[in-house]
Design an enzyme around this catalytic site. Structure first.
Site, mmCIF file in Angstrom:
data_model
loop_
_atom_site.group_PDB
_atom_site.id
_atom_site.type_symbol
_atom_site.label_atom_id
_atom_site.label_comp_id
_atom_site.label_asym_id
_atom_site.label_seq_id
_atom_site.Cartn_x
_atom_site.Cartn_y
_atom_site.Cartn_z
ATOM 1 C CE LYS A 7 -3.927 -2.473 1.006
ATOM 2 N NZ LYS A 7 -4.411 -2.914 -0.109
ATOM 3 C CB CYS A 8 4.228 1.737 -0.448
ATOM 4 S SG CYS A 8 5.848 2.826 -0.543
ATOM 5 N N GLY A 9 3.272 4.234 -2.240
ATOM 6 C CA GLY A 9 3.503 5.075 -3.508
ATOM 7 C C GLY A 9 4.527 4.305 -4.266
#
Length: 184
Positions: free
Chosen positions: A35-37
């Protein structure tokens, strides 16, 4: 002298995995998050893996929830997410901690071998990370801890750490180093 082959880690299902299994191969060890950029880097990592795996290159994926709680879920749900959304086939291991007193010993050693490599300030997220980390610790650049998800450590065929790439590093730069090590 210690090498990567001195470590045993936990596989995704909790089994012991000796990193001796990867002797003679070029490895890219990555702490990841779903769930990270930087999560879209799974595409780049899978492409790199598929391109060079027959030559002896392997990506080793270690999910980590230490940065913004961006790797929620179980080891199995993370694995399914990566396979479904990015088609990843490279080995994935049990979720780990990469910093702190209870960090996975492998990552303690990797950090000792290669400290912070610096941001590629051309990357759009680099300034955001630098500002955020500087506010939390003005001396963060001097410390060898892992700064964020998708930090990568490149291991040669002898099991030695030869490079560290921060999450802002261009995949082309990493690929050139992988090709160089495979040719050795």
């Amino acid at each position: 002298m210690k090498t990567i082959y001195d470590f045993t880690v936990k596989g995704r299902k909790g089994e012991n995995v000796s990193l001796k299994e990867y002797a003679g191969e070029v490895l890219l060890i990555v702490n990841t998050a779903t769930k990270c950029g930087f999560t879209p880097q799974y595409d780049e990592l899978e492409k790199l893996y598929r391109t060079y795996r027959k030559e002896g290159f392997v990506v080793l994926d270690f999910p980590c929830n230490q940065f913004g709680q961006q790797a929620p879920g179980t080891d199995e749900s993370i694995h399914e997410f990566c396979k479904l959304n990015f088609g990843t086939e490279f080995p994935r291991f049990k979720k780990v901690k990469v910093n702190g007193d209870d960090a996975e010993p492998l990552f303690q050693w990797l950090r000792e071998e290669k400290g912070f490599a610096g941001w590629d300030m051309e990357h759009p997220i680099a300034h955001i990370l630098d500002d955020m980390l500087t506010k939390a610790d003005p001396d963060y650049k001097e410390k060898n801890d892992i700064k964020w998800n998708f930090t990568k450590f490149l291991i040669n065929k002898k099991g030695q750490v030869v490079a560290r790439f921060e999450p802002t590093a261009k995949i082309e730069v990493i690929e050139e180093e992988v090709k160089r090590l495979l040719a050795e």
